[in-house]
Design an enzyme around this catalytic site. Structure first.
Site, PDB file in Angstrom:
ATOM      1  N   CYS A 146       0.791  -1.146  -0.084  1.00 41.37           N
ATOM      2  CA  CYS A 146       0.079   0.026  -0.247  1.00 41.37           C
ATOM      3  C   CYS A 146       0.912   1.332  -0.065  1.00 41.37           C
ATOM      4  CB  CYS A 146      -0.984   0.032   1.158  1.00 41.37           C
ATOM      5  SG  CYS A 146      -2.288  -1.250   1.185  1.00 41.37           S
TER       6      CYS A 146
HETATM    7  N1  COA Z   1     -20.723  -9.277   7.599  1.00 47.20           N
HETATM    8  C1  COA Z   1     -20.983  -9.363   9.027  1.00 47.20           C
HETATM    9  N2  COA Z   1     -20.575  -9.772  10.028  1.00 47.20           N
HETATM   10  C2  COA Z   1     -18.866  -9.759   9.762  1.00 47.20           C
HETATM   11  C3  COA Z   1     -18.315  -9.750   8.451  1.00 47.20           C
HETATM   12  C4  COA Z   1     -19.386  -9.308   7.288  1.00 47.20           C
HETATM   13  N3  COA Z   1     -18.732  -9.002   6.066  1.00 47.20           N
HETATM   14  N4  COA Z   1     -16.892  -9.730   8.422  1.00 47.20           N
HETATM   15  C5  COA Z   1     -16.711  -9.890   9.864  1.00 47.20           C
HETATM   16  N5  COA Z   1     -17.950 -10.112  10.373  1.00 47.20           N
HETATM   17  C6  COA Z   1     -17.805 -10.436  12.112  1.00 47.20           C
HETATM   18  C7  COA Z   1     -16.867 -11.036  12.684  1.00 47.20           C
HETATM   19  O1  COA Z   1     -16.928 -12.657  12.436  1.00 47.20           O
HETATM   20  C8  COA Z   1     -16.951 -10.755  13.994  1.00 47.20           C
HETATM   21  O2  COA Z   1     -17.875 -11.229  14.582  1.00 47.20           O
HETATM   22  P1  COA Z   1     -17.750 -11.801  16.043  1.00 47.20           P
HETATM   23  O3  COA Z   1     -17.674 -10.536  17.110  1.00 47.20           O
HETATM   24  O4  COA Z   1     -18.906 -12.669  16.464  1.00 47.20           O
HETATM   25  O5  COA Z   1     -16.461 -12.685  15.934  1.00 47.20           O
HETATM   26  C9  COA Z   1     -17.321  -9.126  13.948  1.00 47.20           C
HETATM   27  O6  COA Z   1     -18.026  -9.043  12.673  1.00 47.20           O
HETATM   28  C10 COA Z   1     -16.285  -8.193  14.069  1.00 47.20           C
HETATM   29  O7  COA Z   1     -15.427  -8.522  13.096  1.00 47.20           O
HETATM   30  P2  COA Z   1     -13.870  -7.902  13.102  1.00 47.20           P
HETATM   31  O8  COA Z   1     -13.065  -8.223  12.002  1.00 47.20           O
HETATM   32  O9  COA Z   1     -13.479  -7.773  14.547  1.00 47.20           O
HETATM   33  O10 COA Z   1     -14.381  -6.342  12.800  1.00 47.20           O
HETATM   34  P3  COA Z   1     -13.806  -5.078  12.773  1.00 47.20           P
HETATM   35  O11 COA Z   1     -14.414  -3.995  13.425  1.00 47.20           O
HETATM   36  O12 COA Z   1     -12.188  -5.320  13.122  1.00 47.20           O
HETATM   37  O13 COA Z   1     -13.557  -4.798  11.153  1.00 47.20           O
HETATM   38  C11 COA Z   1     -11.947  -4.307   9.338  1.00 47.20           C
HETATM   39  C12 COA Z   1     -12.740  -5.462  10.084  1.00 47.20           C
HETATM   40  C13 COA Z   1     -10.928  -5.337   8.374  1.00 47.20           C
HETATM   41  C14 COA Z   1     -12.850  -3.433   8.536  1.00 47.20           C
HETATM   42  C15 COA Z   1     -11.042  -3.597  10.302  1.00 47.20           C
HETATM   43  O14 COA Z   1     -10.355  -4.475  11.233  1.00 47.20           O
HETATM   44  C16 COA Z   1      -9.868  -2.888   9.629  1.00 47.20           C
HETATM   45  O15 COA Z   1     -10.104  -2.203   8.760  1.00 47.20           O
HETATM   46  N6  COA Z   1      -8.586  -3.061   9.986  1.00 47.20           N
HETATM   47  C17 COA Z   1      -7.424  -2.397   9.317  1.00 47.20           C
HETATM   48  C18 COA Z   1      -7.378  -2.895   7.893  1.00 47.20           C
HETATM   49  C19 COA Z   1      -6.504  -2.266   7.130  1.00 47.20           C
HETATM   50  O16 COA Z   1      -6.216  -1.047   7.258  1.00 47.20           O
HETATM   51  N7  COA Z   1      -5.804  -3.152   6.385  1.00 47.20           N
HETATM   52  C20 COA Z   1      -4.781  -2.734   5.261  1.00 47.20           C
HETATM   53  C21 COA Z   1      -4.966  -3.243   4.315  1.00 47.20           C
HETATM   54  S1  COA Z   1      -3.989  -2.676   3.061  1.00 47.20           S
END
Ligand code: COA
Length: 375
Positions: free
Chosen positions: A157
């Protein structure tokens, strides 16, 4: 003699197809239903986990993403395929990345009032490259009709900002007069669309940034005052697909770790302080007080992440004009995100205004580019 590098043009190639969150979730849930019925015996016996459905509400709340652009929509939304499908190209045709980058590059040159004759170097900086060699950048150089040299680089990125540092340092030293940094990102091809934790994250795009020494510029542009790059190894964003795959006993292509993988929560927690400190240190070293910053063009991965960084850097909640997001429309486009934000939200800055482009992601990596609008 040292020369001052200016960004005098940027260009964005936007792919032809949009996938809304509603379309994405419908396709994912159809795939999950198929999978669960195909494996119902094992799921009932407790030897395999069922796939849980995705939801539009979660995607918007967790990421701020509303839609994404992609190079192929049909394959991604077909529950029996779940990835883009591109036609086979012969080696005599332009590659897909080169074609996307060419469009963005011509737009950047047009914005700068320049032609390919004015370009000394082409850097193709992207998080995935279509082939091992010859360099995609050299193909783009050929398609443009540029003399000089070209090379590929990859810092995930942060590829664009690291490329800008390289180009601006070469311009400062006098080894080149100008460079095009292009970022063709076909993220849809390395995203695992069958994984609900991440299937909403990425989109496709290509951006280009033209940088030249100030004495040659036809337009006011943005002077690159300084750049800072930093890296710190982490496995929390990883893709194991590589050329050693065939040589290893477990080298299966369709395996989860051969696509984008991340531990999103950890990335969120670890990258935020790294980026906030990096920007604060960069500004302090350059004696630019945070309240002198008119704009922050941040990497576009997650809205809450950007809100947090903006707040940390400015010491207050930034307005949407001060810290524009484009991720609601484009999703995460890897290295291109902060350049789209810059390209679409910089024309209104006045002579003397400061701004900062900042990328962050796999590696971990963070790159910042401090610019000042010329009058
Ligand atoms: N639809 C519904 N529920 C979902 C889901 C979806 N598409 N994807 C995940 N969930 C659920 C999970 O299973 C989890 O359930 P649980 O609490 O029962 O275990 C819950 O939602 C929360 O998931 P989580 O992964 O902890 O969500 P989050 O708030 O951390 O958001 C991201 C996920 C990826 C958006 C976030 O972590 C993020 O943006 N991180 C940084 C990513 C980044 O910048 N990456 C760089 C890439 S270049």
């Amino acid at each position: 003699m040292t020369y001052r590098p200016l960004i005098t043009g940027t260009g964005v190639f936007t792919p032809p197809h949009i996938i809304t969150n509603a379309e994405l979730v419908t396709a994912f849930n159809a795939y999950a239903a198929l999978y669960n019925s195909e494996h119902s015996a094992e799921i009932d016996a407790g030897t395999r986990n069922a796939i849980a459905p995705s939801s539009e509400e979660f995607i918007l709340k967790a990421s701020g993403i509303e839609q994404r652009f992609v190079m192929d929509k049909a394959g991604i939304l077909d529950p029996h395929v779940m990835h883009p499908l591109f036609r086979q190209r012969s080696d005599d045709e332009p590659s897909l990345m080169a074609e996307m980058a060419l469009d963005a590059a011509l737009k950047a040159l047009d914005a700068a009032g320049k032609t390919p004759d004015d370009v000394d170097a082409v850097i193709c900086a992207a998080s995935n490259l279509e082939r091992a060699y010859p360099a995609v950048a050299i193909e783009i150089q050929k398609l443009l009709g540029v003399n000089g040299f070209a090379f590929d680089m990859n810092v995930a990125c942060s590829s664009a900002t690291f490329g800008i540092q390289l180009a601006s340092d070469m311009i400062r030293s006098g080894s080149i007069k100008s460079a095009l940094i292009v970022n063709p990102e076909i993220c849809s091809a390395h995203l695992e669309w069958r994984d609900r934790d991440c299937h909403f994250i990425f989109g496709d795009v290509a951006t280009a940034t033209f940088i030249e020494r100030d004495s040659a510029a036809n337009v006011a542009g943005f002077e690159i005052l300084s750049t800072r790059c930093a890296t710190d190894f982490s496995n929390n964003i990883r893709n194991n697909n590589g050329f050693l795959r065939r040589s290893r006993p477990d080298g299966v292509i369709d395996r989860r770790d051969m696509q984008f993988m991340q531990n999103g929560r950890k990335v969120f927690k670890e990258v935020l302080p790294m980026v906030s400190t990096h920007i604060a240190d960069h500004l302090e070293q350059m004696a630019v007080a945070p309240d002198m910053l008119r704009r922050l063009w941040l990497h576009q991965a997650n809205k809450s992440m950007n809100d947090f960084i903006g707040r940390k850097v400015l010491g207050r909640v930034p307005t949407s004009a001060e810290q524009p997001n484009i991720l609601q429309d484009y999703a995460n486009t890897s290295s291109a995100g902060s350049i789209i934000a810059f390209s679409q939200n910089s024309a209104d800055l006045c002579g003397g205004d400061h701004g900062l482009i900042c990328s962050f992601g796999a590696g971990y990596s963070v790159g910042s580019v401090l610019v000042q609008r010329r009058s």
